[in-house]
Motif scaffolding. Structure first.
Motif, PDB file in Angstrom:
ATOM      1  N   UNK A   1       0.827  -1.201   0.000  1.00 57.59           N
ATOM      2  CA  UNK A   1       0.000   0.000   0.000  1.00 57.59           C
ATOM      3  C   UNK A   1       0.864   1.254   0.000  1.00 57.59           C
ATOM      4  N   UNK A   2       0.733   2.114  -0.992  1.00 54.19           N
ATOM      5  CA  UNK A   2       1.531   3.348  -1.012  1.00 54.19           C
ATOM      6  C   UNK A   2       1.245   4.224   0.205  1.00 54.19           C
TER       7      UNK A   2
ATOM      8  N   UNK B   1      -6.061   1.095   1.062  1.00 57.20           N
ATOM      9  CA  UNK B   1      -6.364   0.732  -0.330  1.00 57.20           C
ATOM     10  C   UNK B   1      -6.019  -0.704  -0.722  1.00 57.20           C
ATOM     11  N   UNK B   2      -4.956  -1.298  -0.190  1.00 59.69           N
ATOM     12  CA  UNK B   2      -4.593  -2.694  -0.424  1.00 59.69           C
ATOM     13  C   UNK B   2      -4.539  -3.042  -1.915  1.00 59.69           C
ATOM     14  N   UNK B   3      -3.534  -2.596  -2.632  1.00 57.92           N
ATOM     15  CA  UNK B   3      -3.443  -2.832  -4.088  1.00 57.92           C
ATOM     16  C   UNK B   3      -3.565  -4.311  -4.448  1.00 57.92           C
TER      17      UNK B   3
ATOM     18  N   UNK C   1     -10.642   6.287   8.316  1.00 58.19           N
ATOM     19  CA  UNK C   1      -9.795   5.101   8.454  1.00 58.19           C
ATOM     20  C   UNK C   1      -8.495   5.254   7.673  1.00 58.19           C
ATOM     21  N   UNK C   2      -8.588   5.771   6.451  1.00 62.80           N
ATOM     22  CA  UNK C   2      -7.367   6.003   5.678  1.00 62.80           C
ATOM     23  C   UNK C   2      -6.441   6.981   6.415  1.00 62.80           C
TER      24      UNK C   2
ATOM     25  N   UNK D   1       0.008   7.876   5.529  1.00 62.33           N
ATOM     26  CA  UNK D   1       0.753   9.060   5.927  1.00 62.33           C
ATOM     27  C   UNK D   1      -0.031  10.318   5.609  1.00 62.33           C
ATOM     28  N   UNK D   2       0.278  11.363   6.341  1.00 65.34           N
ATOM     29  CA  UNK D   2      -0.410  12.641   6.169  1.00 65.34           C
ATOM     30  C   UNK D   2      -0.317  13.118   4.718  1.00 65.34           C
ATOM     31  N   UNK D   3      -1.429  13.556   4.172  1.00 69.15           N
ATOM     32  CA  UNK D   3      -1.456  14.073   2.818  1.00 69.15           C
ATOM     33  C   UNK D   3      -1.677  13.019   1.744  1.00 69.15           C
ATOM     34  N   UNK D   4      -1.759  11.745   2.122  1.00 70.15           N
ATOM     35  CA  UNK D   4      -1.876  10.675   1.125  1.00 70.15           C
ATOM     36  C   UNK D   4      -3.320  10.314   0.793  1.00 70.15           C
ATOM     37  N   UNK D   5      -4.281  10.883   1.509  1.00 67.89           N
ATOM     38  CA  UNK D   5      -5.685  10.508   1.314  1.00 67.89           C
ATOM     39  C   UNK D   5      -6.315  11.400   0.248  1.00 67.89           C
TER      40      UNK D   5
END
Length: 415
Positions: free
Chosen positions: A72-73, A209-211, A290-291, A296-300
């Protein structure tokens, strides 16, 4: 809206080094999985337990789940810790149930008769419905602590210990999230979703997200496996205790109605309905919260959340309605409208009990009044009164939602 606390940032800093050391590279992830398995075997007293081929395949599917987490990124340190907890809990439950079945063969003879499954789109009062039905003297739901620590009836001290440990897990989430208590209030001693008994679920991807996970889950995984294990777990929880009808609940079961009916052919299905526009904004807000904990901060990306979950939920409802039409028979499916349940509970709930063949009397009426007083007619418990959300924040508009779900379902949900 500020969704996380300062504590989350502190914990992420402390855990980031471990995440980097354990989640980068297939060999490292495999080593973590093997370590989790060894710990679960030791803790569950199953060091020498030989797994069947089916159970070995379940274990490998959980290994795959851990790899999806690792891929997951922007996964945070807390996210990686959650991934390990999720996988270890499911390994432990599998091993514990198999040990108990071996030690107490009579457990397999327990009959799970006419279970009640509450399902519907998320945020449609599935929680409220489960809690009300499970309040009957003739029905019960699994409590969260029971699903975290599956087992036969414990003594009083062990029961308290398991409840304390479960509540401690919940309290840690509340220390890191400002919104979760409003979105999905819960407690170790409350009924909870059968999600915690299943190895895999579409709703795993509400957490991160679980790619690659959903494609695998849709096309390669036999979802009946999860419901066979739900049955096995309920047999364990039922053994040696008063026989009552089980009340199970999870919105993600929309995607699995066919599996439920194959494993539990005498099940009754309670389907909750609410305007999908409200459903979508509330569910997207839940996913964003949840995300925010696990990435990490800013990734949503709220708009990406909106696009994905509009597609997922509309497809899930289509699938559920198709399976229902193929398996219709008198008394099997019961529709519950959100606004009738919350607006006229003293007529809606007795009618629901009648359709479920559950007795209704003065004690049930008193319990309903107590429950409605405690929860503000369900709004507080289902997180709909204090949980603020808007479609616009997720790049969606009402016309788009209406088109995705179709005019026939919109009419059904609007009643």
């Amino acid at each position: 809206m500020q969704r996380t606390t300062r504590m989350l940032g502190v914990v992420n800093l402390l855990m980031e080094g471990q995440r980097r050391g354990e989640s980068r590279g297939n060999d490292k992830v495999d080593a973590v999985f093997d370590k989790l398995t060894a710990k679960a075997r030791k803790d569950s007293g199953t060091t020498d337990l030989v797994l069947s081929d089916e159970d070995a395949a379940i274990m490998e599917s959980l290994r795959f789940l851990l790899h999806c987490w690792a891929a997951t990124p922007a996964l945070s340190g807390v996210g990686w810790r959650s991934a390990k907890d999720m996988v270890e809990a499911r390994i432990s439950n599998l091993l514990t149930v198999r040990r108990l079945q071996a030690q107490h063969p009579q457990v397999r003879d327990e009959v799970v008769e006419r279970p009640i499954f509450v399902l519907g789109l998320p945020r449609t009062a599935t929680t409220l419905t489960q809690h009300i039905i499970a309040g009957s003297d003739h029905a019960r739901a699994p409590y969260l602590w029971e699903m975290y620590y599956l087992g036969l009836e414990p003594d009083a001290e062990e029961r308290r210990r398991r409840i304390r440990k479960t509540q401690k897990r919940l309290d840690m989430t509340l220390l890191m999230s400002k919104t979760w208590q409003h979105i999905h209030p819960t407690n170790a001693e409350w009924p909870e979703e059968d999600y915690w008994l299943k190895f895999h679920a579409t709703f795993h991807t509400t957490v991160a997200p679980l790619p690659g996970y959903l494609d695998w889950y849709r096309t390669e995984y036999d979802r009946d496996t999860d419901f066979r294990f739900v049955r096995d777990a309920l047999q364990v929880l039922q053994a040696g205790r008063p026989r009552q009808r089980w009340v199970l609940k999870h919105p993600g079961n929309l995607f699995n109605l066919d599996s439920i009916l194959r494993v539990f052919p005498d099940a009754q299905i309670v389907l909750t309905h609410r305007d999908p526009n409200t459903v979508m904004s509330s569910l997207c807000s839940m996913v964003e919260s949840l995300y925010s904990i696990h990435l990490k901060r800013g990734a949503v990306d709220p708009r990406a959340i909106g696009r994905q979950w509009l597609h997922e939920l509309a497809s899930g409802m289509d699938q559920c309605r198709r399976v229902r039409a193929e398996n219709a028979r008198p008394g099997r499916f019961i529709d519950v409208k959100y606004h009738r349940l919350t607006g006229s509970p003293h007529s809606a709930v007795p009618d629901l009990f009648r359709q479920l063949d559950l007795p209704w009397g003065p004690d049930d009426e008193a319990r309903l009044d107590e429950h409605l007083t405690r929860t503000g007619q369900g709004g507080g418990r289902d997180g709909v009164r204090r949980h603020e959300h808007s479609l616009m924040g997720y790049g969606l508009d009402p016309t788009e939602v209406d088109d995705a779900f179709g005019s026939d379902y919109m009419r059904l949900a609007a009643g």
